[in-house]
Design an enzyme around this catalytic site. Structure first.
Site, PDB file in Angstrom:
ATOM      1  N   LYS A   1       2.547  -0.188 -37.556  1.00 56.60           N
ATOM      2  CA  LYS A   1       1.827  -0.469 -36.314  1.00 56.60           C
ATOM      3  C   LYS A   1       2.486   0.211 -35.125  1.00 56.60           C
ATOM      4  O   LYS A   1       1.898   0.387 -34.093  1.00 56.60           O
ATOM      5  CB  LYS A   1       1.733  -1.978 -36.115  1.00 56.60           C
ATOM      6  CG  LYS A   1       0.694  -2.574 -37.062  1.00 56.60           C
ATOM      7  CD  LYS A   1       0.597  -4.056 -36.952  1.00 56.60           C
ATOM      8  CE  LYS A   1      -0.353  -4.589 -38.034  1.00 56.60           C
ATOM      9  NZ  LYS A   1      -0.150  -5.958 -38.379  1.00 56.60           N
TER      10      LYS A   1
HETATM   11  N1  GLU Z   1      -1.869 -10.127 -43.364  1.00 54.86           N
HETATM   12  C1  GLU Z   1      -1.091  -9.282 -44.218  1.00 54.86           C
HETATM   13  C2  GLU Z   1      -0.617  -8.097 -43.448  1.00 54.86           C
HETATM   14  O1  GLU Z   1      -1.247  -7.711 -42.485  1.00 54.86           O
HETATM   15  C3  GLU Z   1      -1.865  -8.740 -45.394  1.00 54.86           C
HETATM   16  C4  GLU Z   1      -1.998  -9.709 -46.428  1.00 54.86           C
HETATM   17  C5  GLU Z   1      -2.785  -9.346 -47.634  1.00 54.86           C
HETATM   18  O2  GLU Z   1      -3.628  -8.441 -47.616  1.00 54.86           O
HETATM   19  O3  GLU Z   1      -2.597 -10.059 -48.586  1.00 54.86           O
HETATM   20  O4  GLU Z   1       0.379  -7.551 -43.796  1.00 54.86           O
END
Ligand code: GLU
Length: 288
Positions: free
Chosen positions: A253
Site C-alpha cells: 500500500k
Molecule cells: N483483509 C486481508 C488483507 O487485506 C485479506 C484477507 C483475505 O483475503 O483473506 O490483507
C-alpha cells in the site's frame, strides 16, 4: 465446489491504506471468477486493526474499486442477506467461535508479549509472517469465560500435514508446527485476530471460493485447521500471483505511485488502469 451450489466469492480489503494496482488485479480476478461462474461477489470491510484502519481508506477502497470497474452484489453499500459486511460490527459471531474453540480445548491463553501479538489483527502476508511460536504458554489453563484481557492462541497439531488443492497453484502442503506455529485467535485488547474473523465470516457468508494473493497460502493452512476445529466447511481456494514493481518488490500500500487514488487524480481512465495492471499481471488480463 459441489454441483448445484451457487458460486459465492468475496473481496476482503482492509482499510489500512489506499488500494493499488496489485490489489485491483487480485480483486479483478475474484470479480472475473464470480462472473464466469454466474455467481455472487461479496464486499467485506476487514477493519479489525483499529490502529491502522482509517475512515478515509474505508471510503476510498469501495469508491476506487467501483471506479476500476468491479461490481459486487452484497456489501456495506448494497446490503445483503449475510450482513453486516463490516468486521467491526460482527463481534458477537467471533465471540461465539472463541467460546466453541475454548470448549473444544483448542485454544489457550498466552501471556507472552511479542510484537506479532500486536500485529495479529492484520493478515500475515509472506513478508511479515510471524515466526513459529515456541510454545511457552501451551500448558496454561483457561480460567475465564470471556477472552478480553488475555491473548489466545490456537494449538496446532504438531507435525500434521495440511493439504489442499489451489485453483491456480495445484497441490499445496504445509506442516503444522514447522511451517507455522500456534497462532493468535484473540488479542488481549478484545479484538479477534484476522485468522479467526476470516474463517467465521467466510463460513457465515457462505463463501464457496476464496480468491486472494498467494502471500496468504500459509494462512490458508491455518484457516483449514480452524475450520476443522469449528466444524465448518472448507471453501475452494484460488491464490493469485502478486504484482511486483520493476525491482521485483511486491507492491504494497505504500507504493503510492500505483495507488488507484493517484491514478484517478492524474486523470488516468479505468480502462487504462486495467491495461496497466494487465501488462504486469498476465494471468488475468482484464477485458478492455
Ligand atoms: N483483509 C486481508 C488483507 O487485506 C485479506 C484477507 C483475505 O483475503 O483473506 O490483507
Amino acid at each position: 465446489m459441489e454441483c448445484g451450489k451457487q458460486y459465492r466469492g468475496r473481496l476482503a480489503p482492509s482499510p489500512t491504506g489506499f488500494l493499488h494496482l496489485g490489489h485491483a488485479a487480485t480483486f479483478w480476478a475474484a470479480f472475473a471468477r464470480a462472473r464466469e461462474h454466474g455467481g455472487v461477489l461479496i464486499f467485506r470491510n476487514e477493519d479489525l486493526d483499529g490502529q491502522r484502519c482509517r475512515p478515509e481508506f474505508v471510503q476510498a477502497m469501495a469508491a476506487d474499486l467501483h471506479w476500476y470497474g468491479i461490481e459486487w452484489q452484497e456489501g456495506p453499500d448494497v446490503g445483503g442477506e449475510y450482513g453486516p459486511y463490516v468486521q467491526s460490527e460482527r463481534h458477537e459471531l467471533y465471540l461465539n467461535a472463541w467460546r466453541e474453540l475454548l470448549v473444544g480445548g483448542w485454544i489457550y491463553p498466552c501471556t507472552c508479549s511479542r510484537k506479532e501479538l500486536a500485529e495479529s489483527a492484520s493478515a500475515p502476508h509472506d513478508d511479515n509472517d510471524e515466526p513459529v511460536y515456541p510454545g511457552t504458554c501451551r500448558n496454561q489453563r483457561a480460567t475465564t469465560a470471556s477472552p478480553g484481557g488475555l491473548n489466545w492462541r490456537f494449538r496446532v497439531p504438531d507435525g500434521e500435514r495440511v493439504e489442499f488443492v489451489d485453483g491456480r497453484l495445484g497441490a499445496q502442503s504445509f506442516v503444522a508446527g514447522q511451517d507455522f506455529g500456534d497462532f493468535v485467535v484473540w488479542r488481549r485488547d478484545d479484538v479477534p485476530a484476522y485468522q479467526l474473523a476470516v474463517v467465521v465470516d467466510d463460513a457465515a457468508m457462505r463463501v464457496t471460493e476464496v480468491v486472494r494473493g498467494e502471500d496468504l497460502l500459509r494462512s490458508t493452512a491455518r484457516q483449514i485447521l480452524l475450520q476443522r476445529a469449528l466444524g465448518l466447511e472448507t471453501p475452494e481456494y484460488f491464490h493469485c500471483d502478486l504484482m511486483k514493481d520493476h525491482c521485483g518488490v511486491r507492491l504494497a500500500k505504500r507504493h503510492d505511485a500505483l495507488s488507484l487514488q493517484k491514478l484517478r487524480n492524474e486523470g488516468v481512465s479505468p480502462e487504462r488502469a486495467r491495461e496497466m495492471a494487465g501488462a504486469i499481471f498476465a494471468p488475468f488480463t482484464p477485458e478492455k
